[in-house]
Enzyme design. Structure first.
Site, PDB file in Angstrom:
ATOM      1  N   LYS B 163      11.177   9.363  -8.117  1.00 58.01           N
ATOM      2  CA  LYS B 163      10.160   8.305  -8.190  1.00 58.01           C
ATOM      3  C   LYS B 163       9.109   8.593  -9.240  1.00 58.01           C
ATOM      4  CE  LYS B 163      10.132   6.731  -3.392  1.00 58.01           C
ATOM      5  NZ  LYS B 163       9.180   6.458  -2.302  1.00 58.01           N
ATOM      6  N   GLY B 170       7.976  -0.236  -4.908  1.00 56.70           N
ATOM      7  CA  GLY B 170       9.416  -0.270  -5.164  1.00 56.70           C
ATOM      8  C   GLY B 170       9.778  -0.135  -6.635  1.00 56.70           C
ATOM      9  N   GLU B 205      12.046  12.735  -3.462  1.00 59.47           N
ATOM     10  CA  GLU B 205      12.004  12.581  -2.013  1.00 59.47           C
ATOM     11  C   GLU B 205      13.408  12.398  -1.487  1.00 59.47           C
ATOM     12  OE1 GLU B 205       7.805  10.219  -1.141  1.00 59.47           O
ATOM     13  OE2 GLU B 205       9.700   9.214  -0.792  1.00 59.47           O
ATOM     14  N   GLU B 293       3.486   5.358   1.069  1.00 56.01           N
ATOM     15  CA  GLU B 293       2.340   5.181   0.180  1.00 56.01           C
ATOM     16  C   GLU B 293       1.262   4.397   0.900  1.00 56.01           C
ATOM     17  OE1 GLU B 293       4.110   3.093  -3.171  1.00 56.01           O
ATOM     18  OE2 GLU B 293       3.542   1.163  -2.350  1.00 56.01           O
ATOM     19  N   ASN B 295      -1.413   1.298   0.279  1.00 53.52           N
ATOM     20  CA  ASN B 295      -1.827   0.212  -0.605  1.00 53.52           C
ATOM     21  C   ASN B 295      -3.286  -0.090  -0.344  1.00 53.52           C
ATOM     22  OD1 ASN B 295       0.724  -0.100  -1.793  1.00 53.52           O
ATOM     23  ND2 ASN B 295       1.414  -1.306  -0.056  1.00 53.52           N
ATOM     24  N   ARG B 297      -5.402  -2.479  -0.904  1.00 49.16           N
ATOM     25  CA  ARG B 297      -5.771  -3.883  -1.133  1.00 49.16           C
ATOM     26  C   ARG B 297      -5.350  -4.697   0.081  1.00 49.16           C
ATOM     27  NH1 ARG B 297      -0.364  -5.206  -1.572  1.00 49.16           N
ATOM     28  NH2 ARG B 297       0.834  -3.749  -2.807  1.00 49.16           N
ATOM     29  N   VAL B 300       0.132  -9.238   0.961  1.00 52.57           N
ATOM     30  CA  VAL B 300       0.696 -10.580   1.127  1.00 52.57           C
ATOM     31  C   VAL B 300       0.892 -10.891   2.613  1.00 52.57           C
ATOM     32  CG1 VAL B 300       2.689 -12.043   0.617  1.00 52.57           C
ATOM     33  CG2 VAL B 300       1.886 -10.416  -1.106  1.00 52.57           C
ATOM     34  N   ARG B 343       8.249 -15.613   3.069  1.00 48.79           N
ATOM     35  CA  ARG B 343       7.658 -15.907   1.759  1.00 48.79           C
ATOM     36  C   ARG B 343       8.448 -17.020   1.075  1.00 48.79           C
ATOM     37  NH1 ARG B 343       5.812 -10.162  -0.923  1.00 48.79           N
ATOM     38  NH2 ARG B 343       5.164  -9.138   1.011  1.00 48.79           N
TER      39      ARG B 343
END
Lengths: 79, 465
Positions: B163, B170, B205, B293, B295, B297, B300, B343
């Site tokens: 990564k 992603g 990982e 991880e 995020n 913020r 969605v 979505r």
């Protein structure tokens, strides 16, 4: 006057190069065959190659690299 | 205006459905709103909703929504004292947050240092491990050279993921099945990371196969942190979430308690401020969960959490960033029932999900108890081709998961976005699928299902057209 106009079937952003640091797909004066990739159009973050639908010599680009394009707009002119 | 807020005029540095969502929250708080727009968005729904509109540049995101200078100038000109970055664009740019701070404005998000730390995926992993949060077996930060990568990959067992440290969401991920592939992919991944993110750091990982994606919503005020339980987002295509639920129906309440506590521990370890999401992989076979991880913020899929907790997370994040302390203690936060979000993208599922911007020639929004539609559409709206294909999100709530799927099915029947194909038929097909109903899915499940069921979507695509 262009003999043939290659149009973008989709709206988006017009690019003359496959990536910012790479040379353009075609330049004025280049010969293209039907099926050659002449540009990219980015639509909603996905990139679509635009192929020549006729053979000819590239004579003009009505749009600058990175400019918005509407569906049906001419992106490459051939002579 | 609400008492005790240190801000009065909020600039929304984003577009689309999230801009509309933020404007609604700001209005609830009695704040004035300024919507920045590119030349392609002067007629957007967000522009129509906001008190003021400021043009910041041409359609291309690099020249408008990613132009920090243009956004800060707009804020200065109209006297905005706070900036909400939404998701995507500059929302996780530490440099942008820092520029907002330096300009003396309030950034509706964490401090720039927190964004920087969590944005460096290798550093975030170390931070998580130090906070006692389980991490996927892998490298201790960024790997130094190929020898280290090989030794490590052999020690943790194949397949491994390579990564990009500056990646996330992603992006910048490769899977190596053996040593030869590590030798080939590690240098590629490193140079690609340099090109894409300006940082060649990579880490390794273990690939947890058939894992579920489960995440925890947190909200912090810089001193204290609470969680609003979990969401499951295992239905993905090309590593992008398409269908999200709250809570996860795959974990026991014992696992849920551990998971949520670990997310709070991590957020507290960095004195987190604002709304954040701690993402995990859950290995159903072993019952283990691993940090992926954080995020920094609003996400969605935040509405599914709002539906089960009866809270407004966007209002919550504005309040804590505008100087208020958390209004709720953990004991006061309860969840009820089950929520699902799908979505709606301007893509044609019957044609390889080809993006398809167009003009909305008719719009019918489903209504009823437990049905919510967060969107950017109106009748006659011409969708610009320059941005993400997300048009809106259909969210349903019901007392349990089975009823939520039933409600989703009829809500989708009641939704019509005429004039262009959308991903709605995909969700009708998923809702009718026995494996989805039984929740027998993992992050790789949907792509396999799509390959095996191309005819279902083609037929629905034809019926819709």
């Amino acid at each position: 006057m262009a003999r043939h106009e290659i149009k973008s079937p989709i709206p988006g952003t017009f690019y003359r190069k496959p990536a910012p640091e790479e040379p353009p797909f075609v330049e004025i004066g280049d010969a293209v065959a039907e099926g050659d990739v002449v540009a990219l159009v980015e639509v909603m973050k996905s990139f679509h190659p635009i192929r020549a639908d006729a053979e000819g010599i590239v004579s003009g680009f009505p749009l600058e690299d990175g400019e918005p394009v509407a569906a049906g707009m001419t992106i490459v002119e051939l002579e | 205006m609400e008492q005790g807020l240190s801000i009065r005029k909020l600039l929304i540095a984003n577009r689309g459905e999230i801009a509309c969502r933020v404007i609604r929250a700001a209005k609830e708080l009695g704040l004035e709103t300024v919507q920045v727009v590119s030349e392609a968005d002067t007629d957007s729904l967000a522009a129509r909703m906001a008190d003021e509109v400021k043009l910041i540049g041409p359609p291309h995101p690099a020249k408008s929504y990613l132009d920090a200078g243009a956004i800060l100038s707009a804020a200065r000109e109209c006297g905005a004292d706070a900036i909400h970055p939404g998701y995507g664009f500059l929302s996780e740019s530490a440099r942008f947050a820092e520029a907002v701070e330096s300009a003396g404005l309030t950034f509706i998000g964490p401090l720039s240092d927190t964004i920087r730390l969590m944005g460096d995926k290798a550093a975030a992993r170390t931070q998580a491990r130090d906070a006692g949060v389980p991490t996927v077996p892998g490298s201790d930060g960024v790997i130094k050279d190929l020898d280290e990568a090989l030794t490590l990959a052999e020690a943790i067992g194949f397949p491994v993921m390579i990564k990009a440290s500056a990646g996330g969401g992603g992006r910048g991920i490769r899977v190596a099945k053996n040593s030869d592939e590590v030798c080939r992919m590690a240098p590629q991944a490193s140079s690609e990371a340099k090109a894409a993110f300006g940082d060649n750091g990579i880490y390794i990982e273990k690939l947890i196969e058939s894992a579920r994606h489960i995440e925890v919503q947190v909200l912090g005020d810089g001193f204290n942190v609470v969680h609003f339980f979990d969401r499951e987002c295992s239905l993905q295509r090309r590593r992008q979430k398409v269908w999200e639920e709250a809570p996860s129906a795959a974990i026991s309440d014992t696992v849920r308690a551990l998971l949520c506590a670990s997310a709070v521990d991590l957020a507290k370890s960095v004195n987190y401020r604002g709304a954040g999401t701690v993402e995990y992989l859950y290995d159903e076979a072993t019952g283990e969960f691993y940090f992926i991880e954080m995020n920094t913020r609003i996400q969605v899929e935040h509405p599914v959490t709002e539906m089960i907790c009866g809270t407004d997370l966007v209002i919550g994040m504005i309040r804590v960033c505008a100087g208020q302390r958390l209004a709720l203690t953990q004991d006061e936060i309860a969840r009820k029932g089950h929520a699902i979000e799908v979505r709606l993208n301007a893509e044609d599922p019957a044609n390889s999900f080809m993006p398809f911007p167009g003009i909305v020639t008719g719009l019918r929004v489903p209504k009823g108890d437990g049905i919510r539609f967060d969107h950017m559409l109106y009748d006659g709206y011409e969708i610009p081709p320059f941005y993400d294909s997300l048009l809106g999100k259909l969210i349903v709530w019901a007392p349990d998961r089975a009823q939520a799927i039933t409600r989703l099915t009829y809500a989708l029947d009641g939704l019509a976005i005429d004039g262009l194909p959308t991903t709605a038929p995909l969700y009708s097909a998923l809702a009718a699928c026995a494996e989805v109903q039984a929740n027998a899915v993992h992050t790789g499940w949907m792509e396999t299902w799509l390959e095996q069921n191309t005819d279902i979507l083609t037929k629905q695509g034809e019926a819709a057209a």
